[in-house]
Design a protein around this motif. Structure first.
Motif, PDB file in Angstrom:
ATOM      1  N   GLN A  33       0.830  -1.204   0.000  1.00  0.00           N
ATOM      2  CA  GLN A  33       0.000   0.000   0.000  1.00  0.00           C
ATOM      3  C   GLN A  33       0.870   1.263   0.000  1.00  0.00           C
ATOM      4  N   ALA A  34       1.949   1.232   0.765  1.00  0.00           N
ATOM      5  CA  ALA A  34       2.864   2.383   0.795  1.00  0.00           C
ATOM      6  C   ALA A  34       3.504   2.588  -0.575  1.00  0.00           C
ATOM      7  N   ARG A  35       3.845   1.496  -1.250  1.00  0.00           N
ATOM      8  CA  ARG A  35       4.422   1.598  -2.603  1.00  0.00           C
ATOM      9  C   ARG A  35       3.415   2.223  -3.571  1.00  0.00           C
ATOM     10  N   LYS A  36       2.157   1.826  -3.467  1.00  0.00           N
ATOM     11  CA  LYS A  36       1.119   2.395  -4.332  1.00  0.00           C
ATOM     12  C   LYS A  36       1.023   3.906  -4.147  1.00  0.00           C
ATOM     13  N   ARG A  37       1.174   4.357  -2.907  1.00  0.00           N
ATOM     14  CA  ARG A  37       1.114   5.792  -2.608  1.00  0.00           C
ATOM     15  C   ARG A  37       2.448   6.490  -2.867  1.00  0.00           C
ATOM     16  N   LYS A  38       3.445   5.719  -3.283  1.00  0.00           N
ATOM     17  CA  LYS A  38       4.807   6.227  -3.524  1.00  0.00           C
ATOM     18  C   LYS A  38       5.417   6.792  -2.243  1.00  0.00           C
ATOM     19  N   ASP A  39       5.148   6.099  -1.143  1.00  0.00           N
ATOM     20  CA  ASP A  39       5.651   6.500   0.165  1.00  0.00           C
ATOM     21  C   ASP A  39       6.764   5.580   0.659  1.00  0.00           C
ATOM     22  N   VAL A  40       7.478   4.941  -0.264  1.00  0.00           N
ATOM     23  CA  VAL A  40       8.582   4.043   0.097  1.00  0.00           C
ATOM     24  C   VAL A  40       9.874   4.627  -0.457  1.00  0.00           C
ATOM     25  N   GLU A  41      10.905   4.630   0.381  1.00  0.00           N
ATOM     26  CA  GLU A  41      12.212   5.126  -0.057  1.00  0.00           C
ATOM     27  C   GLU A  41      13.291   4.120   0.328  1.00  0.00           C
ATOM     28  N   VAL A  42      14.095   3.737  -0.653  1.00  0.00           N
ATOM     29  CA  VAL A  42      15.232   2.856  -0.412  1.00  0.00           C
ATOM     30  C   VAL A  42      16.454   3.742  -0.200  1.00  0.00           C
ATOM     31  N   ILE A  43      17.133   3.537   0.915  1.00  0.00           N
ATOM     32  CA  ILE A  43      18.279   4.367   1.263  1.00  0.00           C
ATOM     33  C   ILE A  43      19.561   3.695   0.793  1.00  0.00           C
ATOM     34  N   GLY A  44      20.326   4.402   0.000  1.00  0.00           N
ATOM     35  CA  GLY A  44      21.607   3.888  -0.477  1.00  0.00           C
ATOM     36  C   GLY A  44      21.466   2.752  -1.469  1.00  0.00           C
ATOM     37  N   GLU A  70      23.216  -0.292  -0.837  1.00  0.00           N
ATOM     38  CA  GLU A  70      23.473  -1.539  -0.140  1.00  0.00           C
ATOM     39  C   GLU A  70      22.167  -2.297   0.079  1.00  0.00           C
ATOM     40  N   GLU A  71      22.284  -3.577   0.374  1.00  0.00           N
ATOM     41  CA  GLU A  71      21.113  -4.395   0.658  1.00  0.00           C
ATOM     42  C   GLU A  71      20.436  -3.896   1.930  1.00  0.00           C
ATOM     43  N   ALA A  72      19.112  -3.797   1.895  1.00  0.00           N
ATOM     44  CA  ALA A  72      18.361  -3.331   3.056  1.00  0.00           C
ATOM     45  C   ALA A  72      18.406  -4.372   4.169  1.00  0.00           C
ATOM     46  N   LYS A  73      18.583  -3.888   5.395  1.00  0.00           N
ATOM     47  CA  LYS A  73      18.609  -4.758   6.569  1.00  0.00           C
ATOM     48  C   LYS A  73      17.432  -4.486   7.499  1.00  0.00           C
ATOM     49  N   SER A  74      16.776  -3.348   7.306  1.00  0.00           N
ATOM     50  CA  SER A  74      15.656  -3.011   8.177  1.00  0.00           C
ATOM     51  C   SER A  74      14.630  -2.157   7.441  1.00  0.00           C
ATOM     52  N   ILE A  75      13.439  -2.136   8.010  1.00  0.00           N
ATOM     53  CA  ILE A  75      12.348  -1.310   7.507  1.00  0.00           C
ATOM     54  C   ILE A  75      11.999  -0.332   8.615  1.00  0.00           C
ATOM     55  N   VAL A  76      12.007   0.952   8.274  1.00  0.00           N
ATOM     56  CA  VAL A  76      11.694   1.999   9.243  1.00  0.00           C
ATOM     57  C   VAL A  76      10.391   2.657   8.806  1.00  0.00           C
ATOM     58  N   VAL A  77       9.433   2.676   9.718  1.00  0.00           N
ATOM     59  CA  VAL A  77       8.128   3.265   9.425  1.00  0.00           C
ATOM     60  C   VAL A  77       8.024   4.587  10.176  1.00  0.00           C
ATOM     61  N   THR A  78       7.681   5.641   9.430  1.00  0.00           N
ATOM     62  CA  THR A  78       7.423   6.944  10.034  1.00  0.00           C
ATOM     63  C   THR A  78       5.971   7.314   9.757  1.00  0.00           C
ATOM     64  N   ALA A  79       5.575   8.448  10.236  1.00  0.00           N
ATOM     65  CA  ALA A  79       4.198   8.900  10.039  1.00  0.00           C
ATOM     66  C   ALA A  79       3.840   9.050   8.568  1.00  0.00           C
ATOM     67  N   ASN A  80       4.840   9.367   7.716  1.00  0.00           N
ATOM     68  CA  ASN A  80       4.545   9.660   6.320  1.00  0.00           C
ATOM     69  C   ASN A  80       5.236   8.764   5.306  1.00  0.00           C
ATOM     70  N   LYS A  81       6.165   7.934   5.742  1.00  0.00           N
ATOM     71  CA  LYS A  81       6.969   7.195   4.776  1.00  0.00           C
ATOM     72  C   LYS A  81       7.489   5.891   5.356  1.00  0.00           C
ATOM     73  N   VAL A  82       7.842   4.968   4.450  1.00  0.00           N
ATOM     74  CA  VAL A  82       8.483   3.710   4.817  1.00  0.00           C
ATOM     75  C   VAL A  82       9.867   3.723   4.179  1.00  0.00           C
ATOM     76  N   TYR A  83      10.894   3.486   4.993  1.00  0.00           N
ATOM     77  CA  TYR A  83      12.269   3.499   4.511  1.00  0.00           C
ATOM     78  C   TYR A  83      12.871   2.109   4.595  1.00  0.00           C
ATOM     79  N   TYR A  84      13.613   1.723   3.560  1.00  0.00           N
ATOM     80  CA  TYR A  84      14.430   0.515   3.587  1.00  0.00           C
ATOM     81  C   TYR A  84      15.847   0.977   3.900  1.00  0.00           C
TER      82      TYR A  84
END
Length: 82
Positions: free
Chosen positions: A37-48, A50-64
């Motif tokens: 659902q976050a991807r559909k809203r374009k609220d996902v951001e991959v950081i860097g 490197e391979e993602a090791k964690s998922i961080v959820v904030t009020a407005n976005k999901v970060y890898y």
């Protein structure tokens, strides 16, 4: 206070909702749906790159994040107690 998520990404500690190990994405149907659902809203951001090791959820976005969930939890706990 701020939490460094990796690369050049820093978030306000007050925005933090949850930190998960990346394995939750494979083991939980609910988390897959949440991220989809976050991807559909374009609220996902991959950081860097490197391979993602964690998922961080904030009020407005999901970060890898390439930083482990245990390290990020320690960082967030440090700010919560100071």
């Amino acid at each position: 206070m701020y939490i460094h998520l990796g690369g050049e990404k820093i978030i306000r500690a007050a925005e933090l909702v949850a930190i998960f190990d990346i394995s939750i994405e494979q083991s939980s149907k609910l988390s897959k749906q949440f991220v989809a659902q976050a991807r559909k809203r374009k609220d996902v951001e991959v950081i860097g790159e490197e391979e993602a090791k964690s998922i961080v959820v904030t009020a407005n976005k999901v970060y890898y994040s390439p930083i482990s969930s245990s390290t990020l939890k320690k960082r967030s706990h440090h700010f919560a107690t100071t």
